[in-house]
Design a protein around this motif. Structure first.
Motif, PDB file in Angstrom:
ATOM      1  N   VAL A   1      -0.473  -0.269  -4.466  1.00 24.56           N
ATOM      2  CA  VAL A   1      -0.139   0.737  -3.463  1.00 24.56           C
ATOM      3  C   VAL A   1       0.973   1.623  -4.003  1.00 24.56           C
ATOM      4  CG1 VAL A   1       0.684   1.137  -1.100  1.00 24.56           C
ATOM      5  CG2 VAL A   1      -0.784  -0.827  -1.599  1.00 24.56           C
ATOM      6  N   ASP A   2       0.866   2.911  -3.771  1.00 22.55           N
ATOM      7  CA  ASP A   2       1.918   3.839  -4.170  1.00 22.55           C
ATOM      8  C   ASP A   2       1.960   4.972  -3.161  1.00 22.55           C
ATOM      9  OD1 ASP A   2       3.958   5.066  -5.684  1.00 22.55           O
ATOM     10  OD2 ASP A   2       2.956   4.550  -7.567  1.00 22.55           O
TER      11      ASP A   2
ATOM     12  N   ASP B   1       1.433   8.663  -1.938  1.00 18.73           N
ATOM     13  CA  ASP B   1       0.341   9.564  -2.301  1.00 18.73           C
ATOM     14  C   ASP B   1       0.789  10.701  -3.215  1.00 18.73           C
ATOM     15  OD1 ASP B   1       1.805  10.742  -0.235  1.00 18.73           O
ATOM     16  OD2 ASP B   1       0.062  11.587   0.765  1.00 18.73           O
TER      17      ASP B   1
ATOM     18  N   GLY C   1      -3.102   5.408  -2.406  1.00 17.35           N
ATOM     19  CA  GLY C   1      -2.025   6.384  -2.280  1.00 17.35           C
ATOM     20  C   GLY C   1      -1.764   6.637  -0.806  1.00 17.35           C
TER      21      GLY C   1
ATOM     22  N   GLY D   1      -4.580  13.101  -5.564  1.00 16.48           N
ATOM     23  CA  GLY D   1      -4.047  11.840  -5.071  1.00 16.48           C
ATOM     24  C   GLY D   1      -4.940  10.659  -5.368  1.00 16.48           C
TER      25      GLY D   1
ATOM     26  N   GLY E   1      -6.557   1.561  -6.332  1.00 15.03           N
ATOM     27  CA  GLY E   1      -5.241   2.138  -6.083  1.00 15.03           C
ATOM     28  C   GLY E   1      -5.219   2.835  -4.741  1.00 15.03           C
TER      29      GLY E   1
ATOM     30  N   ALA F   1       1.078   9.465  -6.741  1.00 10.98           N
ATOM     31  CA  ALA F   1      -0.250   9.391  -7.348  1.00 10.98           C
ATOM     32  C   ALA F   1      -0.731  10.775  -7.781  1.00 10.98           C
ATOM     33  CB  ALA F   1      -1.237   8.765  -6.366  1.00 10.98           C
TER      34      ALA F   1
ATOM     35  N   ALA G   1      -4.097   7.652  -7.999  1.00  9.05           N
ATOM     36  CA  ALA G   1      -4.048   6.272  -7.508  1.00  9.05           C
ATOM     37  C   ALA G   1      -4.977   5.381  -8.311  1.00  9.05           C
ATOM     38  CB  ALA G   1      -4.415   6.240  -6.022  1.00  9.05           C
TER      39      ALA G   1
ATOM     40  N   ASP H   1      -6.879   7.946  -1.118  1.00  5.83           N
ATOM     41  CA  ASP H   1      -5.775   8.831  -0.736  1.00  5.83           C
ATOM     42  C   ASP H   1      -5.736   8.905   0.786  1.00  5.83           C
ATOM     43  OD1 ASP H   1      -3.761  10.706  -0.668  1.00  5.83           O
ATOM     44  OD2 ASP H   1      -5.041  12.393  -1.220  1.00  5.83           O
TER      45      ASP H   1
ATOM     46  N   GLY I   1      -9.799   5.063  -6.310  1.00  6.61           N
ATOM     47  CA  GLY I   1      -8.586   5.621  -5.738  1.00  6.61           C
ATOM     48  C   GLY I   1      -8.815   5.996  -4.294  1.00  6.61           C
TER      49      GLY I   1
ATOM     50  N   ARG J   1       5.737  -1.823  -4.443  1.00  5.91           N
ATOM     51  CA  ARG J   1       4.420  -1.164  -4.486  1.00  5.91           C
ATOM     52  C   ARG J   1       3.377  -1.984  -3.729  1.00  5.91           C
ATOM     53  NH1 ARG J   1       2.782   0.507 -10.291  1.00  5.91           N
ATOM     54  NH2 ARG J   1       1.139   1.577  -9.122  1.00  5.91           N
TER      55      ARG J   1
END
Length: 327
Positions: A112-113, A115, A73, A312, A71, A118, A316, A12, A10, A82
């Motif tokens: 991708v998302d 933050d 965030g 975060g 992932g 997430a 993610a 962030d 992940g 996304r």
């Protein structure tokens, strides 16, 4: 790290730092990496380089155990695909195809998302929001992020941009925001707001700011949110009042969101939330005073995030892993 399928990364991306973690299926961070966020005026590729370097460091930390997903965030408006960062107030991304750009350099499935989405997911899965059906997450950092989670689903909206509460207008013709508008909520209830007000006192050499002036040796540029929080914890009355002001503005926004969404729980995260009850106490008081129908309706609980600044990156990583392995 023998259970290879459990590992995901992940990342962030905030206004000041890029934090990464190697995360297992239970939300445990087994390795960490951190970089400074490149300045907003730099080209998007510089931010991509920072992300790639962070991912490579964490893959090395995984050793022979493969990483199943990455992932991201991002502190910005992420489109419904996304994959694309439509707009990031604190970075140089404008309709940036972030997932595709990174996929050319990272040979692991990427997602991708936002933050805050997430972070909300992580708190629902592993933290303060477990077993709650309707959750609103508010992240207080450089700005304000937000997310909505209902019945175990992140609500992203038709265009992927739901939950951008930080850019609700709370003061018509108020402080100019980096998003281009005036009077946005994050101009009054964020880390930037806290530092701005504290620096105003230090620049003016206010006798009320003697403690803060001493802590920064008279240089306002050295003033930070954590320093104000530390001073408040040690009893400096002005710092306590500054945090209470931010908390009061936080409560105003929470009451507005409650009127629109009616959640059972508000989870307050991000770096500023480290102030704890110095922030949350005033926020709850103002929320109760401002809540529509107060005294005749149930009140949502307002609690601190349990996972701290790592929510975060944990969220993610877990969202990305679930996209790949399905649970």
């Amino acid at each position: 790290m023998s259970e290879a399928i459990d590992l995901s990364i992940g990342i962030d991306i905030g206004g000041t730092k890029v934090a990464g973690g190697l995360v297992d299926v239970d939300g445990n961070v087994v390795a960490r990496a951190r970089r400074d966020t490149p300045h907003r005026s730099t080209r998007p590729k510089v931010v991509e380089d920072t992300i790639v370097d962070t991912v490579e460091e964490l893959r090395e930390a995984a050793g022979e155990a493969p990483v199943v997903a990455v992932g991201i965030g991002a502190a910005g408006f992420v489109a419904a695909d996304r994959a694309t960062v439509v707009f990031a107030p604190h970075l140089s991304w404008r309709h940036e195809p972030l997932r595709d750009a990174l996929a050319r350099r990272i040979d692991v499935p990427l997602f991708v998302d936002n933050d805050a989405n997430a972070a909300a997911w992580a708190e629902w899965r592993f933290g303060a929001a477990e077993d709650e059906s309707t959750v609103v997450m508010i992240t207080l950092g450089t700005g304000i992020g937000g997310a909505i989670l209902i019945e175990g689903e992140v609500i992203r909206g038709r265009y992927g941009i739901a939950g951008e509460f930080g850019h609700m207008q709370v003061v018509p013709a108020g402080h100019r925001c980096e998003c281009g508008n005036r009077g946005c909520w994050e101009q009054y209830a964020s880390g930037n707001a806290l530092v701005r007000e504290a620096r105003t006192l230090v620049v003016a050499q206010s006798p009320m700011a003697t403690d803060l002036i001493d802590r920064v040796s008279g240089d306002p540029a050295n003033l930070t949110g954590p320093l104000v929080t530390e001073a408040a914890r040690e009893g400096d009355q002005t710092s306590i009042e500054l945090l209470a002001d931010v908390g009061s503005w936080l409560g105003v926004g929470i009451a507005n969101i409650a009127a629109a969404i009616d959640p059972g729980l508000f989870v307050i995260g991000g770096g500023v939330s480290a102030a704890g009850e110095l922030l949350l106490g005033p926020a709850r008081d103002t929320y109760r005073r401002q809540l529509t129908g107060r005294g005749y309706r149930p009140e949502a609980r307002v609690v601190a995030a349990r996972l701290g600044n790592e929510a975060g990156l944990i969220g993610a990583a877990d969202l990305a892993r679930r996209e790949v392995v399905g649970s």
